[in-house]
Write a protein that holds these residues in place. Sequence first.
Motif, PDB file in Angstrom:
ATOM      1  N   ALA A  37       0.824  -1.216   0.000  1.00 30.54           N
ATOM      2  CA  ALA A  37       0.000   0.000   0.000  1.00 30.54           C
ATOM      3  C   ALA A  37       0.852   1.257   0.000  1.00 30.54           C
ATOM      4  O   ALA A  37       0.486   2.274  -0.589  1.00 30.54           O
ATOM      5  CB  ALA A  37      -0.925   0.008   1.218  1.00 30.54           C
ATOM      6  N   ARG A  38       2.007   1.197   0.681  1.00 31.42           N
ATOM      7  CA  ARG A  38       2.902   2.351   0.799  1.00 31.42           C
ATOM      8  C   ARG A  38       4.270   1.996   0.236  1.00 31.42           C
ATOM      9  O   ARG A  38       4.754   0.881   0.429  1.00 31.42           O
ATOM     10  CB  ARG A  38       3.061   2.783   2.257  1.00 31.42           C
ATOM     11  N   LEU A  59      -0.802   3.709  -5.352  1.00 33.81           N
ATOM     12  CA  LEU A  59       0.004   3.507  -4.150  1.00 33.81           C
ATOM     13  C   LEU A  59       0.311   4.833  -3.466  1.00 33.81           C
ATOM     14  O   LEU A  59       0.440   5.878  -4.117  1.00 33.81           O
ATOM     15  CB  LEU A  59       1.309   2.799  -4.514  1.00 33.81           C
ATOM     16  N   GLU A  60       0.440   4.790  -2.157  1.00 37.85           N
ATOM     17  CA  GLU A  60       0.843   5.950  -1.370  1.00 37.85           C
ATOM     18  C   GLU A  60       2.374   6.023  -1.427  1.00 37.85           C
ATOM     19  O   GLU A  60       3.067   5.110  -0.981  1.00 37.85           O
ATOM     20  CB  GLU A  60       0.374   5.779   0.074  1.00 37.85           C
ATOM     21  N   ASP A 116       4.536  -3.281   3.242  1.00 34.60           N
ATOM     22  CA  ASP A 116       4.879  -2.141   2.399  1.00 34.60           C
ATOM     23  C   ASP A 116       6.296  -2.314   1.848  1.00 34.60           C
ATOM     24  O   ASP A 116       6.955  -3.308   2.134  1.00 34.60           O
ATOM     25  CB  ASP A 116       4.703  -0.848   3.186  1.00 34.60           C
TER      26      ASP A 116
END
Length: 356
Positions: A34-35, A60-61, A95
């Motif tokens: 996600a990150r 995505l962050e 992540d």
Amino acid sequence: MSEVTTIPVGEDYDVLVGHGVSARVAEVLPQGVARVLVVHGEPLASLAAPVITALRAAGLEVHVAAVPDAEAAKTVTVAAGLWATMGQAGFTRSDAVVAVGGGSVTDLGGWAAAAWLRGVPVVHVPTTVLGMVDAAVGGKTGVNTAEGKNLVGAFHTPAAVLCDLGHLATLPPADLSAGLAEVVKGGFIADPRILEIVEADQSAVQDPGSAALREVIERKIAVKAKVVAADLRESHLREILNYGHTLGHAIEHHESYRMRHGEAVAIGMVYAAEVAHRTGRIDAALLERHRYVLGLLGLPTTYSRAGFDELLAALRRDKKTRGATLRLVVLDGLAEPGRLEGPDESLLREAYAALA
């Protein structure tokens, strides 16, 4: 996007080589990420930008950390700054880190990923010849200390390595040539065809857009992939990849890392060849071929800026040393690497004197 060459590193991950492959960064990340922390050298913001854009386009962050250039990035202090960024952003074990830059940045980014929560995924996007053929492939990560180079680190296998050949057009010629020292190393220890390509047309090999450069890069990656797939943690076979590095690292340390890694390794390979010749392992022709091939690329084959005693302590801290026994990777013939254990100090001094 041009044709892409895929070089597997055992069954663990692939190295993709081609123009534009850095745009595939989101595809090669593990599912569930996600990150992402994108780590890049301060001068390489323009090369990191398309990577950041591709990651954000995939939803995505993305967090970005610019780090000092070259060996100045490889410190515990810089690594701690990356961990602080990940901690403040709430990075979890699923992540990832993406390292965009030369070998120093991939070493640093890989170690930051290896240590965070005892290991999160990392993808390397090397932007130099050295990074593509050596540092980014194989899972070695780490930083330097006042006592020497790469003494602190971990083995941490990347999820993928993306070698975007378009990045090589941005390299200063001296940096490209220095990276070719690691390519030549692959020729001496495993794939002599690399040496033949350099000898046939050294100018083509130093042209960022040439087929010759692409071929030797892919050949050297294939050499390293085969070795590290068989011996990830350098228990035996992988040590051959340190050809030229024992003296090379000592010289880098003496020069306070102001000398390019490839230049130091070039000198170190000539030194190893001098040692091997003096012990009867290789003939004079193979010794001279080291000087000839490296010289074609404008790489140094002599060194006299330090006395041997100044380098000896660093030699004894080399990671191949066992107890008080110094071990050198040498050749028993072309593409026949071996080891020399506990060489007599007088022999080492004689070989070093020959470098001057």
